[in-house]
Design an enzyme around this catalytic site. Structure first.
Site, PDB file in Angstrom:
ATOM      1  N   LYS A  29      11.583  -6.131  -6.459  1.00 32.39           N
ATOM      2  CA  LYS A  29      12.823  -5.851  -6.159  1.00 32.39           C
ATOM      3  C   LYS A  29      14.048  -6.942  -6.499  1.00 32.39           C
ATOM      4  O   LYS A  29      13.698  -8.086  -6.645  1.00 32.39           O
ATOM      5  CB  LYS A  29      12.730  -6.024  -4.296  1.00 32.39           C
ATOM      6  CG  LYS A  29      14.067  -5.830  -3.690  1.00 32.39           C
ATOM      7  CD  LYS A  29      13.424  -5.781  -2.119  1.00 32.39           C
ATOM      8  CE  LYS A  29      14.842  -5.524  -1.272  1.00 32.39           C
ATOM      9  NZ  LYS A  29      14.230  -5.652   0.203  1.00 32.39           N
ATOM     10  N   SER A  58      11.988  -3.619   5.916  1.00 37.24           N
ATOM     11  CA  SER A  58      12.066  -3.031   4.592  1.00 37.24           C
ATOM     12  C   SER A  58      10.756  -3.005   3.581  1.00 37.24           C
ATOM     13  O   SER A  58      10.873  -2.293   2.433  1.00 37.24           O
ATOM     14  CB  SER A  58      13.040  -4.016   3.784  1.00 37.24           C
ATOM     15  OG  SER A  58      14.087  -4.038   4.666  1.00 37.24           O
ATOM     16  N   SER A  88      15.208  -1.791   2.708  1.00 38.35           N
ATOM     17  CA  SER A  88      16.021  -2.182   1.751  1.00 38.35           C
ATOM     18  C   SER A  88      15.516  -1.897   0.345  1.00 38.35           C
ATOM     19  O   SER A  88      15.898  -1.994  -0.665  1.00 38.35           O
ATOM     20  CB  SER A  88      16.869  -3.389   1.978  1.00 38.35           C
ATOM     21  OG  SER A  88      15.979  -4.512   1.915  1.00 38.35           O
TER      22      SER A  88
END
Length: 603
Positions: free
Chosen positions: A77, A175, A151
């Site tokens: 990420k 997330s 996210s």
């Protein structure tokens, strides 16, 4: 031919059959080019850099599967640092170029894994839906009209689409779990502090957690075990205090009628009920519990002073670059200005009062089983009502980090149209990470939902969760058996797992033993010495493998009790004192890895 989903068991079997990491890299390059979702990555590792990483691995550790993650491709990420690739947090104006890997990334690379790229996210990790990024919105691998979840949007899609074996996300409000549900994956959310956040752009620093998306619980657990371990550079890092749960008949807390809310999604509710029945079939005792105090704690994360932590993370950048923020993200973060120090303390008091109420519910159950998300939405539905509908996704996830919980999200099946997936979560008190894994693995198997976009895939038997640490025998290693070193395979092959990286207490010296092949150090205790300790790793082996391992240790090395910097005493490698009489004292390097790196900077 490689399968659609690159689970660890299938990849290891392919390597054992002759596949090379270079072959794997070429397959990843081809799959990236063929992908129909251009929003998965913000920055891809260049093709030639991937090839170079595979060559470096083969030069460093040529024997297949000789490291826990030998040649395993993973995605990161883009709020987690990878040296050589920019970190943007999905905000181009915020981008910077880290010189070092995040602690988690460094540990995974040392275990043999290869970074394939940095993935898209809701900007500054603010959101659970995946649409709040200037780099586009990754989509569900099952229907491009639907959100991927966020996210950690790109991280989930990368695994579900077969581009990576696993990926790293982060989880503040859910997330690392909601995108797993929307893409038919496992999401491992460790207890806060178990995995270091060094090199991570914070959202809410006090409750952020680095997470794992994987095809199976066994895969995710393997990765989590490698990542975890105390790092003093993270002020919230903690040493694990493992908690046990019943193995035969766990008491599982489920939602009662009052607290059930699926926002009209009858399909997800039916899948949740089916999962409860499956849990019964595995021997669980089903116990309705009062979710109200957990829900009320969850509301504090976005509707309380914790939103001010999001402002604390980016306040200087917001002052100069407010126009570079996604409008919804900016609205949420600027909402922190409504809270002052008094509100922060009042919020803390409220959380602790609710924590006391949750303790009453924990007395009734061993862990909870909740819907990962009660519903899903199309991208257009989300964009039309971005804050309210995003809040729906977090109804059952937002409390977990505030209340210091471990969680594992697993696939629960598909809706009545066999169209979109849903998931359930097992949630336990702090440090039940290991204890949750076997039941989560069993549930994933009986729910029979496949892996990622391959909904018919059978979960490999080899991916079953390995024995928890308490069923294994720990041993301290100091030299050639460390992760990435030549003899590490003697620990990994018989099913060993790394528990942590740490240091001895200050009474130990380390010596480079002359004439050893491969080169080895000797650790000697000197009661009169007051040093800073020697870096070591604690591994754990099945009892029979431990016995064989100890039997094969060559003189002048042996096994004795080693005192660690936390005061614990564990069996490990020690050296006979006579053997270091003419050996070089290398204690000043802090450990064998530091000495080897100094002797050969390229290493």
């Amino acid at each position: 031919m490689l399968p659609t989903i690159l689970d660890l068991a299938s990849l290891k079997a392919a390597y054992a059959a002759g596949l090379s990491p270079l072959d794997l890299v070429e397959e990843i390059i081809a799959r990236r080019k063929a992908s129909d979702d251009p929003a998965i990555f913000i920055t891809m590792t260049p093709d030639d850099d991937l090839r170079a990483a595979a060559c470096e691995l083969l030069a460093r550790v040529p024997e297949p599967n000789s490291l826990p993650l030998w040649g395993v491709p993973f995605a990161v990420k883009d709020n987690i640092d990878v040296a050589g690739l920019p970190t943007t947090a999905a905000c181009p104006a915020f981008a910077y170029h880290p010189e070092e890997d995040a602690t988690t990334v460094a540990r995974l690379k040392a275990a043999g894994a290869i970074v394939i790229g940095k993935t898209n996210l809701d900007q500054f990790a603010t959101g659970l839906n995946g649409t709040r990024s200037p780099y586009g919105a990754p989509r569900s691998v099952f229907d491009r009209n639907y959100v991927s979840g966020g996210s950690s949007s790109g991280s989930a899609v990368a695994v579900a689409a077969g581009l990576a074996s696993f990926s790293l996300g982060t989880d503040t409000a859910g997330s690392g779990r909601v995108p797993a549900a929307f893409n038919n994956l496992v999401g491992i959310k460790p207890t806060p502090g178990l995995v270091p956040n060094v090199g991570v752009v914070p959202a809410c620093r006090s409750v952020d957690v680095v997470t794992v998306f994987a095809a199976t619980v066994g895969d995710g657990t393997t990765v989590r075990r490698i990542m975890e371990g105390y790092d003093a550079r993270d002020p919230f890092s903690r040493r694990a205090a493992p908690a046990n749960l019943p193995s035969s008949r766990p008491r599982i807390g489920v939602l009662d009628g009052v607290e059930r809310e699926f926002y009209g999604n009858k399909d997800v509710e039916a899948l949740y009920d089916a999962a409860i029945e499956r849990a019964k079939s595995l021997g669980a005792e089903i116990v309705p519990f009062d979710y109200a105090p957990f829900r009320q704690a969850a509301e504090l994360l976005y509707n309380g002073p914790w939103v001010a932590e999001r402002l604390a993370a980016v306040k200087d950048f917001l002052e100069t670059n407010a126009g570079d923020f996604d409008p919804t993200v900016r609205t949420i973060i600027e909402g922190a200005k409504a809270y002052d120090a008094v509100a922060a303390f009042e919020g803390r008091y409220r959380l602790e009062a609710l924590r006391q109420k949750t303790k009453v519910e924990w007395e009734k159950v061993d862990f909870l089983m909740l819907p990962t998300s009660p519903t899903t939405y199309t991208v257009e539905e989300m964009r039309a009502d971005p804050i309210v509908k995003n809040g729906h996704f977090g109804r059952y996830t937002n409390f977990a980090n505030l209340l210091d919980c471990a969680a594992i999200a697993i696939p629960a099946g598909f809706d009545a149209k066999d169209h979109l997936p849903a998931g359930v979560m097992l949630v336990g008190p702090a440090f039940t990470d290991e204890a949750l894994a076997p039941f989560a693995d069993a549930m994933h198997r009986v729910l029979n939902a496949g892996m990622g976009k391959d909904r018919t895939a059978a979960l490999p038997a080899a991916s079953r969760v390995a024995p928890a640490a308490e069923d294994l025998v720990p041993i301290v290693v100091v030299g050639a058996h460390l992760t990435g070193m030549p003899l590490n395979h003697e620990l990994t092959r018989p099913g060993g797992c790394k528990l942590k990286t740490c240091r001895t207490d200050g009474s130990y010296r380390l010596f480079a033993l002359p004439g050893t092949v491969p080169p080895k150090p000797g650790l000697v205790r000197d009661p009169g010495f007051a040093g800073k300790g020697v870096e070591v790793e604690v591994w754990a082996l099945p009892p029979a493998a431990f016995a064989r391992f100890v039997q094969n240790i060559p003189a002048p090395l042996g096994v004795g009790k080693i005192t660690l910097d936390d005061g614990s005493s564990i069996s490990g490698f020690l050296c006979e004192v006579h053997a270091v009489a003419d050996a070089r004292d290398i204690t000043e390097f802090g450990g064998w890895r530091g000495y080897v790196s100094a002797a050969d900077p390229a290493s």
